[in-house]
Design an enzyme around this catalytic site. Structure first.
Site, PDB file in Angstrom:
ATOM      1  N   HIS A  36      52.111  10.394  88.010  1.00  0.00           N
ATOM      2  CA  HIS A  36      51.187   9.695  88.909  1.00  0.00           C
ATOM      3  C   HIS A  36      51.950   8.579  89.622  1.00  0.00           C
ATOM      4  CE1 HIS A  36      47.581   7.825  90.430  1.00  0.00           C
ATOM      5  NE2 HIS A  36      47.818   6.704  89.754  1.00  0.00           N
ATOM      6  N   HIS A  63      52.205   2.845  97.894  1.00  0.00           N
ATOM      7  CA  HIS A  63      50.882   2.782  97.299  1.00  0.00           C
ATOM      8  C   HIS A  63      49.959   2.074  98.277  1.00  0.00           C
ATOM      9  CE1 HIS A  63      48.321   1.933  93.461  1.00  0.00           C
ATOM     10  NE2 HIS A  63      48.002   3.072  94.040  1.00  0.00           N
TER      11      HIS A  63
END
Length: 686
Positions: A290, A335
């Site tokens: 992830h 991100h």
């Protein structure tokens, strides 16, 4: 390298400083100083090094290409999560000397087996240098006492002096070279192993072939192969040539066997690729990552292609790429809506293309999301196609007849043109509108509208994201190519095939992940048990009824060897170790037990305690052995751990070689146990 070289150590564009690096005479450690002749301190051990890369493979050195020639730079990559070391030499020849020399030493250390490491003088030389406080090449008894504290040994002073005098064959009042080696060997004697040896040896001096076969069959549960295996092990571990000819095993050979991979708790037959790799993808657990690009925290940490390299090299087969619009129109990865740094999408593609199949030939899955907006949607696809040429089949669509999609690399069905040679490519592809105002970065006032990117969406030919409601709903309404995403905790409870892990963060979850995927050549695919692959199976994790009998696991925790100190800065502190055994599986099986602690002994603690567990579904169980430092005032401190699947566990007298929080070897730290499993009788079950 042993004369030393002045090189530039590079941490960032603004931090570049000269340092003097020198390979020590033991050939196992590299020290550094601010200048030649200055006070040196250890920089790294050869056993800490994973590989050495050329300058053009480093993100940081590429950014400094105008300042330093890439040919003069190189990167030392360490095991685990330790940051890379970027160095720039004064010439191409110097850089090549260090790169080639380090790689040769790394290969040498990698090829050494357990016993060779114990016998390696360079390994003991490190302890000698740490104990030799005045660096005169000799150790007084006072320095030996200091070394014992460093080695986590609390020993009676009179007994320690007796060992010192015995090893001091020159009667100089100090220990040198071989004398220190003999002193170390006297410290590492194993009375519990000697007792076990004498139990099966008729004369207490050797194990005959028949005696060793009895030991392998009765204690190690080797079955019918015990006779042939005994001959192999004697030939492999008996140090005496005459012993090999007579087919007998000495105490040294017996200890060598118990400390080796053959005597390890992890079954060596589970290390190579031993499972069927032709079944459908949903029949496997898949090693997944992830936010793969992050090497720091998820709010303002660093994004780096190193995250992909590390994940792929540790066997990860499913990585995540979050693609956003870049300031110059070039796609970037980071991100979203955070302060994390950004990296070019093309660098990510190149890194995955280079490392995805370097050590593994299994398929890799790539999950992408938040892709670029409509005006730039063609550019990522161009990067994809430019990354690697591959003529792949796009004819099969999801609506066609179901086909079995396996992890096997030779499978040509249902694959796409992409840079990763991803056969198959698993994507959740969605586009995010460009952010027009910087103020919207962290606190957007309204949720942007999702814009599909046709060119990238066309690449999705395998999996479709759907909402999970229940097992019944999924069985009745969903197709084989539809998948759901869960939190890590829920996914483990539901026994999902792919749980994406934050691989940059050490901890319990990563220990379990590494333990599960340590088997099957570390290829990132582990075949599920039969009852999880059978569509007609009635198995339910909350009401587990295994098709096999429940098992009783009996673990005798015997002793520990050379456990590391929790705090190296405190010379006088000695650990008080205890061992905790944890089982993770279906809810009724998840439990833990621990031994009492041994006071002030991290070098050779003895417990001799037995722990007993009843496991309903051993096929889904993971065992985690954790050694902790007891502290009555606060939480016990972590020392080391080792995790493995039940199916890969060997019975009998076994050593468990401990790993650090980062999953690195803590060699020679280990615990010695006896493992026994028994089927639960029907009367007991009822």
């Amino acid at each position: 390298m042993q004369k030393g070289t002045v090189m530039r150590k590079v941490r960032s564009k603004s931090w570049k400083k000269l340092r003097f690096f020198r390979l020590q005479d033991d050939g196992m450690t590299v020290w550094h100083a601010r200048q030649a002749g200055g006070r040196a301190k250890p920089s790294f051990s050869i056993s800490d090094v994973d590989t050495v890369r050329e300058g053009h493979e480093s993100e940081l050195l590429r950014n400094l290409a105008e300042e330093f020639p890439l040919e003069q730079g190189f990167t030392i990559v360490f095991h685990g999560r330790r940051s890379n070391l970027d160095l720039v030499a004064n010439s191409i020849q110097e850089a090549q000397t260090w790169m080639q020399g380090l790689q040769l030493l790394v290969s040498f250390v990698t090829n050494m087996d357990q016993q060779e490491r114990l016998d390696q003088p360079g390994w003991l030389s490190d302890w000698f240098q740490r104990g030799d406080k005045n660096q005169d090449g000799r150790m007084s008894f006072g320095e030996v006492q200091r070394l014992l504290h460093l080695m986590n040994v609390e020993m009676d002073q009179e007994y320690a002096f007796q060992l010192f005098q015995t090893a001091d064959t020159s009667q100089s009042g100090t220990l040198e070279g071989e004398e220190f080696v003999e002193f170390y060997k006297s410290l590492t004697q194993r009375p519990e192993v000697q007792e076990l040896f004498e139990k099966f040896s008729s004369d207490g001096q050797k194990l005959t072939l028949l005696e060793f076969v009895d030991f392998l069959r009765e204690e190690q549960k080797e079955g019918e192969q015990a006779s042939d295996l005994a001959l192999e092990l004697i030939d492999r571990y008996e140090p005496s040539e005459s012993g090999k000819l007579r087919h007998v095993l000495s105490m040294d050979g017996f200890l060598g066997y118990l400390c080796s991979k053959d005597g390890d708790i992890f079954n060596p037959t589970c290390y190579p690729l031993y499972q069927d790799m032709t079944q459908p993808l949903n029949h496997y657990y898949i090693n997944s990552s992830h936010n793969t690009y992050l090497v720091g925290d998820q709010l303002c940490g660093q994004s780096s292609v190193e995250g992909y390299i590390r994940a792929l090299k540790r066997g990860c087969r499913c990585v995540e790429v979050d693609i956003w619009d870049g300031p110059s129109g070039e796609p970037i990865v980071y991100h979203g809506h955070t302060l994390t740094s950004r990296i070019p999408f093309k660098d990510v593609v190149a890194a995955i293309g280079q490392y995805a199949f370097q050590d593994l030939r299994r398929k890799i899955l790539v999950k992408g999301k938040k892709l670029t907006a409509e005006e730039e949607e063609e550019e990522p696809e161009a990067d994809l196609e430019a990354g690697q040429e591959a003529e792949l089949d796009l004819e099969a669509q999801l609506e066609s007849e179901p086909q079995e999609l396996s992890p096997r690399g030779e499978d040509k069905k249902k694959v796409v043109r992409c840079p990763l040679l991803c056969r198959p490519l698993c994507c959740q592809i969605m586009a995010q509108a460009p952010i027009s105002k910087p103020g919207l970065l962290l606190l957007p006032k309204q949720k942007p509208k999702a814009i599909l990117c046709p060119a990238l969406s066309a690449l999705v030919v395998y999996l479709k994201a759907v909402t999970f409601y229940s097992f019944t709903h999924s069985r009745e309404h969903y197709h084989f190519y539809e998948t759901s995403s869960f939190s890590e905790t829920k996914a483990k409870n539901l026994i999902k095939e792919a749980v994406a892990m934050n691989m940059q963060t050490a901890g319990l979850e990563m220990d379990l992940c590494d333990g599960l995927f340590r088997q099957n050549a570390g290829c990132g695919y582990v075949l599920k048990p039969d009852f999880l692959r059978d569509a007609q199976s009635s198995f339910h994790p909350e009401r587990p009824i295994s098709p096999f009998k429940a098992q009783t696991l009996i673990i005798q925790v015997i002793s520990g060897q050379q456990l590391p100190k929790v705090d190296d800065t405190k010379e006088q502190s000695i650990v008080d170790p205890l061992v905790r055994v944890e089982i993770f599986g279906v809810r009724p099986d998840t439990t833990r037990q621990e031994t009492s602690y041994v006071e002030n002994n991290g070098f050779n603690p003895y417990w001799g305690q037995t722990l007993c567990f009843r496991v309903l579904v051993p096929e889904l169980a993971l065992l985690r052995f954790v050694v902790k430092d007891y502290d009555w005032k606060s939480r016990n401190d972590f020392i080391g751990q080792y995790t493995l699947p039940w199916s890969c566990m060997q019975q009998g007298y076994r050593h468990i070689h401990l790993l650090s929080k980062d999953g690195l070897s803590l060699h020679p730290a280990s615990i010695f146990v006896h493992i026994c499993t028994q089927e639960v009788l029907e009367e007991a079950e009822s």
